[in-house]
Design an enzyme around this catalytic site. Structure first.
Site, PDB file in Angstrom:
ATOM      1  N   ASP A  51      -2.277  -1.571   9.944  1.00 48.50           N
ATOM      2  CA  ASP A  51      -2.366  -1.665   8.487  1.00 48.50           C
ATOM      3  C   ASP A  51      -2.914  -2.998   8.001  1.00 48.50           C
ATOM      4  O   ASP A  51      -3.200  -3.152   6.805  1.00 48.50           O
ATOM      5  CB  ASP A  51      -0.979  -1.458   7.856  1.00 48.50           C
ATOM      6  N   LYS A  70       0.834  -1.210   0.000  1.00 47.54           N
ATOM      7  CA  LYS A  70       0.000   0.000   0.000  1.00 47.54           C
ATOM      8  C   LYS A  70       0.860   1.247   0.000  1.00 47.54           C
ATOM      9  O   LYS A  70       2.056   1.242   0.354  1.00 47.54           O
ATOM     10  CB  LYS A  70      -0.938   0.010   1.202  1.00 47.54           C
TER      11      LYS A  70
END
Length: 316
Positions: free
Chosen positions: A145, A17
């Protein structure tokens, strides 16, 4: 209790990401910071294969140097597998093989992607048939995350970053990532940001790294640019509070950011806690041109696009 298990290996793919926007609140009494971030999953993946085993073990291959990664119970993928086994009452273990391509300690959530992949792979391997909500809850327990690595796409994260709401992103955004030959510790970067803020308070002025008043939020301009699918608008809206600290700990990143923009990037920013730098470009063609130019400048550059989907089982 298991429902149906398989003796076949399960292959799962999870994306890295980019934090294309990140505001960091004040240090809380519990030692954490509230954040408001815009995540985008990109086409740089971790591939995990899981086999039945009596023990919990992990091995690594891939395009990044994995020699320093722990392979014991402290490894995040092993922690994810153990957590699922405890939660579902699975008596056995698992052997994980991870083909790594997301930079290690690079601010792109590679370890979180491994954990998300382990949850999905073990759920399939052991036939536990846990709900998405159950997997999300375990993911949040493992790290801020990890829930986003499960869902992918583009999302707004608040709280510790694990409270997610989908964000509409039209089309595809093209990024060139420059991978450093060293990592940065996420706790160290947050601690450095706190030090910078204390220094600024001591001078009686608010600097660019100052904490937002109240709870951090994602700027509306970011959401507008994503909905419009407009990289030029997004380039003007990207921000990362942690970049101030990352530049203090790794001053060479400032030169790299200037270099990328001088070679044609619309903008550049440190992804997450760094030190990976993400350059936003106008198109796939301009991304390839920038990748070539940065490679010629002896930088390790990768062209990726986003958003892409989250963690999924790969068949065949």
């Amino acid at each position: 209790m298991t429902i149906a298990a398989t003796d076949e290996a399960v292959h799962v793919r999870a994306p890295g990401k980019i934090n294309l926007f990140m505001r960091v609140g004040e240090l809380d009494a519990d030692g954490y910071h509230d954040v408001a971030t815009a995540y985008q999953a990109v086409s740089l993946y971790e591939d995990l294969r899981a086999w039945p085993s009596d023990e919990f073990t992990v091995a690594f291959t891939g395009s990044v140097d994995t020699t320093g990664l722990p392979a014991d119970r402290t490894n995040l993928a092993i922690r994810a597998a153990r957590l699922l086994a405890r939660t579902a009452g699975v008596p056995g273990g698992v052997h994980l093989e991870i083909d790594k391509h997301v930079p290690i300690a690079g601010g792109m959530g590679g370890g979180s992607a491994d954990a998300a992949a382990a949850l999905v792979a073990c759920d399939a391997l052991w036939g536990t048939a846990l709900s998405k909500d159950d997997l999300h809850a375990m993911a949040a327990e493992l790290g801020a995350d990890v829930p986003f690595a499960l869902t992918g796409g583009t999302a707004i994260g608040t709280g510790r970053g694990d409270r997610l709401s989908p964000a509409l992103a039209t089309g595809s955004f093209h990024w060139v990532l420059v991978v450093a030959d060293h990592g940065l510790s996420t706790p160290a970067v947050y601690a450095e940001l706190d030090r910078i803020r204390e220094e600024q308070l001591g001078t009686g002025r608010r600097g660019p790294a100052a904490a937002p008043a109240g709870s951090p939020v994602v700027d509306p301009e970011v959401l507008h640019a994503l909905r419009a699918g407009d990289p030029e608008l997004l380039a003007r809206a990207v921000r990362n509070d942690l970049q101030h600290a990352a530049l203090r700990l790794a001053p060479d990143l400032a030169e790299l950011l200037d270099l990328g923009v001088s070679l044609g990037a619309l903008s550049g920013l440190v992804s997450g806690s760094g030190p990976t730098v993400a350059f936003l470009t106008e198109s796939a063609e301009s991304a390839i041109e920038l990748q070539v130019a940065l490679s010629a400048a002896r930088r390790t550059a990768l062209h990726v696009h986003g958003p892409v989907g989250g963690t999924r089982i790969v068949h065949g």
